[in-house]
Design an enzyme around this catalytic site. Structure first.
Site, PDB file in Angstrom:
ATOM      1  N   THR B  98      -9.054  55.271 -31.930  1.00  0.00           N
ATOM      2  CA  THR B  98      -8.988  54.694 -33.270  1.00  0.00           C
ATOM      3  C   THR B  98     -10.231  53.852 -33.490  1.00  0.00           C
ATOM      4  O   THR B  98     -10.590  53.043 -32.646  1.00  0.00           O
ATOM      5  CB  THR B  98      -7.775  53.762 -33.419  1.00  0.00           C
ATOM      6  OG1 THR B  98      -7.803  52.841 -32.332  1.00  0.00           O
ATOM      7  CG2 THR B  98      -6.490  54.541 -33.406  1.00  0.00           C
ATOM      8  N   SER B  99     -10.906  54.074 -34.578  1.00  0.00           N
ATOM      9  CA  SER B  99     -11.993  53.169 -34.893  1.00  0.00           C
ATOM     10  C   SER B  99     -11.406  52.117 -35.805  1.00  0.00           C
ATOM     11  O   SER B  99     -10.748  52.436 -36.782  1.00  0.00           O
ATOM     12  CB  SER B  99     -13.142  53.894 -35.572  1.00  0.00           C
ATOM     13  OG  SER B  99     -12.648  55.038 -36.214  1.00  0.00           O
ATOM     14  N   CYS B 100     -11.581  50.892 -35.431  1.00  0.00           N
ATOM     15  CA  CYS B 100     -10.978  49.835 -36.224  1.00  0.00           C
ATOM     16  C   CYS B 100     -11.990  49.304 -37.207  1.00  0.00           C
ATOM     17  O   CYS B 100     -13.120  49.046 -36.878  1.00  0.00           O
ATOM     18  CB  CYS B 100     -10.513  48.717 -35.317  1.00  0.00           C
ATOM     19  SG  CYS B 100     -11.535  48.537 -33.892  1.00  0.00           S
ATOM     20  N   VAL B 101     -11.550  49.199 -38.407  1.00  0.00           N
ATOM     21  CA  VAL B 101     -12.409  48.634 -39.441  1.00  0.00           C
ATOM     22  C   VAL B 101     -11.618  47.536 -40.111  1.00  0.00           C
ATOM     23  O   VAL B 101     -10.408  47.625 -40.196  1.00  0.00           O
ATOM     24  CB  VAL B 101     -12.826  49.726 -40.444  1.00  0.00           C
ATOM     25  CG1 VAL B 101     -13.327  49.102 -41.728  1.00  0.00           C
ATOM     26  CG2 VAL B 101     -13.899  50.602 -39.859  1.00  0.00           C
TER      27      VAL B 101
END
Lengths: 410, 101
Positions: B98-101
């Protein structure tokens, strides 16, 4: 005298200095804050500089204006933290001891990480807008530009203010429309993400908006190098995208001081408990904001919400009690979408941005994941709130933890 | 969620085909999953897959794999063309990054 030492007088460090000085007895607690810069930048304002909406003087004030009396402010580079001895070395050899340390040294761009990025075209036809110098140089470039291929690229994740490059292309669309050359400007948004944004519902809304404004999206592009001769960006898997002007979010890293202290991960962010905000390794070190590796946005709103939690937990730690406050990763970001409108997203570790109203259910006045004039005013007014209330640690009329009230789960 | 039989084992997978229970992973399962993606696994692939499994909890990035000493970023793309982190995570039987933004 017991000592609290804060490294970094940006948004987070300044809020903490204000909160702690109010709460702690001056006879008992010495509070010191260190930063290398004398100027406080209103960083959300950088975005507006390339389009001439703000100028440099709109986003700077002396840091000293925001540090309360009773806090020692030291302007110096920081050499490193020696955590075994509870002390910090400043450049030039000065030593500061601490009982509790708050690291709030933020994140910065590092164009040197990408081959060719800081080449001959840097700040001539390749620009960042994450520094005031970059934003001002871009303003000068845009003033007389005749049009061509404008490429907005994000080099690496994570990066500060994840909505800023989206806002940048929306504002560019408006700017070039108003100066009458939009038909000569080809805007392309090149991102390592699979779409416009990470989370599905926001990606859909923002993706449609990009399409509406005739902005092309190239996803899953992971930047390897910049070719200054051919004016192309190249990815690791061999894609090449030509540009006439490249605006870029370079690789973001934590402060070099973190690396010198041996406390960071591969991008110099400090491993931090995402709930308590205490360093994963050291009992008396807390990490606030962008300097940490917590999995939420690197943004001022996050720092502001996190500061409440860190404050509560530091008071617990001082008393030798268990840390009882937990951070939920709350972020709240206004997104400028151009032509006097804006959108708003509100989310945390568990909940993705959802449509609805904020902060009052059904009333707003702000619309979540909606494109409204009121959201734009929210962003405009925020600069005043930032300088006059937020930095000084005053209470704002919004909840610290994210609330589901007003949000629609579809 | 869906059920799927891979290498003779009945497994629960997500809608995108990621294993739900990482502990069920075997090298045989990896080979089958790789085949579906058109990849024939070599020792080098397995070295990367092991690195990915060992570092799954700490959070992975392409840059981090590139600094692992096993492959550089370019090599990582050559082993897992397209989306190396997503593909290798899938074949390594860990959750989708998961890329967290």
């Amino acid at each position: 005298m017991k000592k609290i030492l804060i490294l970094g007088a940006g948004t987070g460090g300044t809020i903490m200095a204000n909160k702690l000085r109010k709460a702690l007895d001056r006879e008992e607690w010495d509070i010191t804050i260190v930063d290398k810069h004398k100027t406080h930048y209103y960083q959300p304002g950088f975005l507006f500089i390339p389009f001439g909406i703000y100028n440099k003087q709109d986003v700077i004030k002396p840091k000293a204006n925001f540090i309360p009396s009773g806090v020692n402010m030291i302007y110096s580079d920081i050499d490193k933290i020696i955590h075994e001895e509870n002390k910090v070395l400043l450049e030039g050899g000065k030593v500061l001891n601490y009982d509790f340390l708050i690291v709030a040294t933020g994140t910065r761009i590092d164009p040197e990480e990408t081959p060719g990025l800081k080449g001959e075209l840097w700040r001539k036809e390749i620009f960042d807008f994450y520094t005031v110098e970059g934003a001002v140089a871009l303003q000068e470039f845009f003033e007389t530009w005749q049009g061509g291929r404008l490429v907005m690229n994000i080099a690496e994740l994570p990066f500060k203010c994840p909505v800023a490059p989206l806002e940048f292309v929306f504002l560019a669309d408006e700017y070039f429309t108003k100066v009458g050359i939009r038909d000569k400007v080809d805007i392309t948004y090149v991102t390592p993400l699979p779409g416009a944004f990470t989370k599905p519902i926001a990606t859909k809304m923002l993706g449609e908006l990009l399409k509406e404004k005739n902005i092309k999206v190239i996803p899953e592009f992971y930047l390897e190098s910049v070719d200054n001769k051919e004016k192309k960006i190249k990815s690791y898997d061999g894609q090449e995208i030509p540009f006439d002007v490249l605006t870029i979010v370079p690789v973001n890293k934590g402060d070099d001081m973190v690396e010198r202290s041996g406390m960071g991960d591969d991008l110099n962010f400090i491993p931090t408990d995402k709930y308590t905000l205490k360093s994963e390794k050291y009992e008396n070190i807390f990490v606030l904001g962008d300097a940490s590796n917590i999995p939420t946005s690197k943004a001022g709103s996050v720092v502001h919400f996190a500061a409440e939690v860190l404050f509560d937990n530091l008071l617990c730690a001082i008393k030798g009690r268990e840390l009882r406050a937990t951070f939920d990763g709350h972020a709240n970001c206004y997104i400028e979408t151009g032509f006097g409108k804006g959108s708003l997203i509100d989310f945390n570790y568990e909940t993705e941005p959802l449509p609805g109203t904020y902060p009052l259910p059904g009333v707003g006045p702000f619309g979540l994941l909606q494109n409204t004039k009121m959201n734009h005013y929210g962003k405009v007014i925020f600069r005043w709130i930032y300088w006059h209330m937020l930095l000084k640690g005053k209470e704002l009329p919004i909840e610290n933890h994210m609330s589901m009230a007003g949000k629609k789960k579809s | 969620m869906a059920q799927k039989t891979i290498a003779g084992v009945n497994l629960e997978v997500t809608d995108e085909g990621f294993l739900v229970d990482s502990s069920q992973w075997t090298e045989e399962i990896a080979k089958e999953l790789a085949k579906e993606e058109g990849i024939e696994l070599t020792d080098k692939h397995f070295a990367v897959l092991n690195f990915i499994r060992e570092n799954a909890d700490a959070g992975l990035t392409i840059r981090k794999v590139g600094k692992s000493g096993i492959v550089d970023i370019k090599g990582f793309y050559e082993l897992f063309p397209g989306g190396p982190l997503k593909l290798s995570s899938k074949i390594a039987g860990i959750a989708k990054p998961t890329s967290c933004v």
